[in-house]
Design a protein around this motif. Structure first.
Motif, PDB file in Angstrom:
ATOM      1  N   GLN A 100      -6.954 -10.683  10.266  1.00  0.00           N
ATOM      2  CA  GLN A 100      -6.087 -11.600   9.535  1.00  0.00           C
ATOM      3  C   GLN A 100      -5.755 -12.857  10.054  1.00  0.00           C
ATOM      4  O   GLN A 100      -5.802 -13.821   9.197  1.00  0.00           O
ATOM      5  N   ASN A 157      -0.937  -4.344  10.384  1.00  0.00           N
ATOM      6  CA  ASN A 157      -0.512  -4.132   9.010  1.00  0.00           C
ATOM      7  C   ASN A 157      -1.473  -3.446   8.272  1.00  0.00           C
ATOM      8  O   ASN A 157      -2.672  -3.936   8.094  1.00  0.00           O
ATOM      9  N   ARG A 158      -1.086  -2.001   7.641  1.00  0.00           N
ATOM     10  CA  ARG A 158      -2.032  -1.306   7.046  1.00  0.00           C
ATOM     11  C   ARG A 158      -2.257  -1.791   5.542  1.00  0.00           C
ATOM     12  O   ARG A 158      -1.023  -1.952   5.102  1.00  0.00           O
ATOM     13  N   ASP A 159      -3.317  -1.789   5.055  1.00  0.00           N
ATOM     14  CA  ASP A 159      -3.829  -2.125   3.743  1.00  0.00           C
ATOM     15  C   ASP A 159      -4.425  -1.029   3.059  1.00  0.00           C
ATOM     16  O   ASP A 159      -5.513  -0.759   3.299  1.00  0.00           O
ATOM     17  N   GLU A 160      -3.458  -0.310   2.429  1.00  0.00           N
ATOM     18  CA  GLU A 160      -4.105   1.092   2.066  1.00  0.00           C
ATOM     19  C   GLU A 160      -4.992   0.898   1.017  1.00  0.00           C
ATOM     20  O   GLU A 160      -5.938   1.621   0.596  1.00  0.00           O
ATOM     21  N   THR A 184      -6.960  -1.831   8.109  1.00  0.00           N
ATOM     22  CA  THR A 184      -5.820  -2.429   8.689  1.00  0.00           C
ATOM     23  C   THR A 184      -6.083  -3.720   9.355  1.00  0.00           C
ATOM     24  O   THR A 184      -6.859  -4.031  10.003  1.00  0.00           O
ATOM     25  N   ARG A 185      -5.115  -4.723   9.086  1.00  0.00           N
ATOM     26  CA  ARG A 185      -5.045  -6.170   9.123  1.00  0.00           C
ATOM     27  C   ARG A 185      -4.551  -6.132  10.396  1.00  0.00           C
ATOM     28  O   ARG A 185      -3.491  -5.788  10.893  1.00  0.00           O
TER      29      ARG A 185
END
Length: 843
Positions: A189, A255-258, A263-264
């Protein structure tokens, strides 16, 4: 099975096998005549022979036997090995070592389970073990790591890979299964920096291979690139004098992006810069072979300037290369610093421990299944006993690559059996040298001309016939107006010398067109006032630009049978390869037409109608080749000069001296690594060629239409197919191109952009476009000294070029343009023209 057990078994079998001999240890001290293997079913015998080749011809001893045994066991192909010694002759003066072996299971199928994000074919492409290979557990473990590395390159940082086997259906076979657990992809990210004061974050980011996710950037995180990027940051600082700069930590925030199933990641590089230093100079100690002055000349770092440590290391490498190139590969060279923290100056001393030169004890080649050893060895500019030379090793590898027999070559230098001795091991992967080519050659899509020439090609060629390095070819080309059959054979190492010998037989039939003189007035042959139909005078002919409308041409058949012999020799020099060659071509030509319907304007065509006429010539050629890879060069030059003496007898129609001069040059504009396996590379190439037909001394020039020079639209003036040999065939051809080549797949596919320019001169003058796109001839201009832009046929385009011999085609879109009579450039057509042709190599 332990090696000591094998040694005991070996000696026991020897005792039984030679019980009738005077001594049980008769084999000791005898020369090894051969090493044989029994029980081989799937293991490559060439690889076995390469592995043990170095032991043949040596004297048998216990220490040599231990080394030989270790070599066979390290192959890891066999479950059981039973050795025996056999007499090599009736006098027992030599020994044959024979291994009876039981192979390990072979791989029937390789399967991938659990893959979702990557295709199984892509995964298996990363593995070394393939169907048909002997199973090797160590290689299976290595393939697990290779597959996991592939997943990490694709951003699957948590991927795991294991392997296991299942029984196969075939005898002694198994199925190899790679079990994959992918996890989720990891995308970057943001990339941040802490502690950077001297260098801006943008400068640091530009050096990283890891990139932030963006519109055109996936930003996939790859763990193995992280350490490389750490080094890039430290190298950048060290090039600016901050020799103590370090990346002390790399922080990660996840940071998890479901929704995106990703995963960021936020990466933060924590930097300790340290102080900036200047360069206080480089001194030498311990050197006696090369004086200080010679070593200092290789140093590019300047005393008193900001210290650039990577440049200093490059200076050290040049000094090491100097020793290495001269055979001193066992030297030890260490660089020690002397630091003055008050003035912030660092000076260095290069301590050199000199040893004797290294000599080559053995040259070992591995992996050549088809190519015979002597074909490889003759391309190497070094041999056993020579002083080691890095340049010669590189030259040898380049020679092997130019054969186009191998897809990969890996050299390895290992210590020999004694001090100052070394072995050179070259491991190679062969590629197919025998191929069948199918294809079409066409030009004119989008052109205004009504013709749509299409040629079909089928050709079988083996550039490494029976592994002997000879070339055998059979080819057939067919189109509505041309049919050709060729048979060829060549040997680039005739009599085991750098001598090339070749023979070629060809048969050609063409449907041709020629000018007529059948309408009134009909001129007598030899009449200087004669002009072709439909003109009645030279004034009319000249006013039309010497162009005849299509409907006034006559059709005729052209047949040609040629047998060509050639012989050449290559001389190797530091600046390149000098080639000299000569040949003779024996030919028979027949030209026929319907004499009741047509009367040709050409007297030679009329006088020889229906007769088989001799067409013989002598050929001489010399060239200098300094290209790195002649089939796809990225640097170097090539220059050649060819002479053809056409007409060995007075009764032949072709009587001329032809000269062909060519010059090519290449330079790499840039080569920027983008990933581990690909670089953004642009190569600039330039070519110019001048061909002339000249009268022989004491005679006049005579050339049939098929021998004249013209712009063909395929290789010369790409796209210009309307400038036919019937109207624009001449005695001078000047052709040029400039290309920018961008390799897409190394040694396979390239994207090319080109600019072509060509002109031709006939008896009526130079080609000109002052009267329009169809072209005409300008009698006021008869030499290149009169040349203007309006005399050149230009084309601009781009396309794809395959550099492999199995598919030697070029696919281009070309747009023709010219300078008109008003001095302005003009497009010849509204759209692009599609050109397919066969790739031509320089040699």
């Amino acid at each position: 099975m332990k090696r000591s057990i094998g040694a005991v078994l070996f000696l026991a079998v020897l005792s039984v096998g030679i019980a009738a001999q005077p001594a049980a240890d008769w084999y000791l001290g005898k020369t090894i005549k051969d090493i044989e293997f029994s029980g081989i079913k799937r293991v490559d015998r060439n690889e076995l022979n390469s592995a043990v080749q170095a032991y043949k011809g040596k004297v048998f001893s216990e220490s040599l036997w231990m080394d030989l045994q270790a070599t066979v066991y390290e192959l890891d192909y066999f479950d059981q090995i039973s050795p025996i010694a056999l007499p090599g002759d009736a006098e027992y003066s030599t020994v044959i070592v024979k291994f009876t072996v039981t192979e390990k299971p072979w791989i029937e199928t390789v399967r991938v389970d659990g893959a979702r994000g990557l295709r199984p074919g892509e995964i298996l492409g990363a593995a070394l073990l393939k169907s048909g290979d002997i199973y090797n557990q160590a290689k299976a473990r290595a393939d697990e790591k290779a597959i996991r590395k592939l997943y990490m390159e694709k951003g699957y940082a948590d991927a795991t890979v294991t392997s296991f086997t299942e029984p196969g259906r075939g005898e002694n076979s198994l199925v190899l299964v790679f079990q994959v657990s992918e996890g989720s992809q990891l995308a970057i990210q943001e990339i941040r920096f802490e502690g950077n004061k001297a260098l801006a974050a943008s400068s640091l980011k530009s050096k990283l291979s890891l990139k932030e996710q963006g519109l055109f950037q996936p930003g996939l995180f790859q763990e193995q690139k992280l350490e490389a990027d750490r080094n890039q940051i430290e190298n950048l600082y060290q090039s600016r004098g901050f020799v103590d700069a370090r990346v002390v930590d790399i922080l990660r925030e996840l940071n998890r992006d479901e929704g995106a199933q990703k995963t960021r990641l936020i990466l933060t590089f924590v930097i300790s810069e340290g102080d900036q230093y200047s360069f206080g100079g480089l001194r030498f100690s311990g050197n006696s072979i090369f004086p200080n002055e010679k070593l200092a000349a290789l140093v590019r770092s300047k005393e008193g300037t900001i210290l650039n440590y990577p440049t200093l290391l490059a200076d050290k490498q040049r000094i090491e290369d100097l020793y290495y190139e001269n055979g001193y590969i066992f030297n030890r060279i260490e660089m020690k610093e002397r630091r003055d923290p008050d003035s912030r100056v660092i000076s260095y001393t290069l301590g050199i421990t000199e040893r004797d030169r290294a000599h080559i004890e053995n040259i070992i080649v591995k992996g050549n299944k088809k190519t015979k050893d002597h074909v490889i060895f003759r391309e190497l500019p070094f041999e056993v006993g020579d002083i080691f030379s890095k340049t010669k090793v590189i030259t040898g590898l380049r020679n092997l690559y130019n054969l186009q027999y191998f897809s990969a070559l890996t050299p390895e230098m290992v210590p020999g059996s004694a001090e100052n001795l070394m072995d050179i091991i070259i491991t190679m992967e062969e590629q197919s040298s025998a191929d069948i080519q199918f294809g079409l050659t066409l030009s004119g899509i989008g052109a205004s001309t009504p013709e749509f020439p299409i040629s079909g090609l089928i050709k079988w060629n083996d550039r490494n016939f029976l592994g002997n390095g000879q070339s055998v070819s059979v080819g057939v080309t067919a189109s509505p107006d041309t049919q050709e059959v060729t048979l060829g054979f060549s040997d680039p190492w005739l009599f085991n010398k750098r001598m090339t010998g070749s023979v070629e037989l060809s048969f050609v039939h063409k449907g041709m067109q020629a000018l007529q003189d059948s309408l009134g007035p009909v001129f007598a042959y030899g009449d200087p006032a004669a002009v072709p139909d439909p003109y009645t005078s030279w004034a009319e002919y000249e006013a039309a630009g010497y162009v005849v409308p299509d409907e006034y041409y006559m059709d005729y058949e052209y047949w040609n049978l040629n047998l060509t012999f050639s012989l050449g020799y290559r001389f190797i020099f530091p600046v390149g390869t000098l080639g000299l060659s000569g040949g003779v071509r024996f030919g028979l030509t027949n030209q026929s037409y319907d004499q009741a319907l047509f009367r040709p304007f050409s007297e030679s065509l009329a006088s020889s109608a229906g007769d088989w006429i001799n067409s013989n010539s002598l050929i001489f050629r010399t060239y200098m080749n300094a290209l790195d890879l002649w089939y796809d060069p990225s640097k170097g030059y090539f220059v050649s000069q060819k002479f053809t003496w056409a007409g060995l007898f007075d009764f032949e129609q072709d009587q001329f001296l032809r000269t062909d001069t060519k010059l090519e040059g290449y330079v790499t504009l840039f080569d920027i690594p983008i990933g581990e396996d690909w670089s953004l590379k642009w190569v600039l190439g330039g070519h110019t060629g001048l061909s002339l037909l000249l009268p022989k001394p004491g005679s006049t020039l005579s050339a049939t239409d098929n021998s004249k020079l013209y712009i063909d639209g395929f290789f010369v003036g790409r796209g210009w197919r309307n400038l036919t040999e019937s109207t624009f065939g001449g005695t001078l051809l000047w052709e040029n191109w400039v290309e920018i080549r961008m390799p897409l797949v190394k040694q396979f596919l390239s994207f090319d952009m080109f600019l072509d320019a060509a002109t031709v001169r006939t008896d009526q003058g130079l080609l000109t476009f002052k009267d329009g796109v169809t072209g005409s001839l300008d009698p006021s201009k008869t030499s290149l000294f009169d040349l203007g832009f309006e005399n050149l046929a230009f084309s601009l385009g781009a396309g794809f070029r395959f550099t492999i011999p199995q598919f030697p085609f070029r696919f281009y879109f070309a747009r023709r343009f010219f300078m008109n009579g008003a001095g302005r450039f003009e497009w010849a057509t509204e759209g692009m023209e599609f050109v397919i042709s066969i790739t031509q190599t320089t040699l």
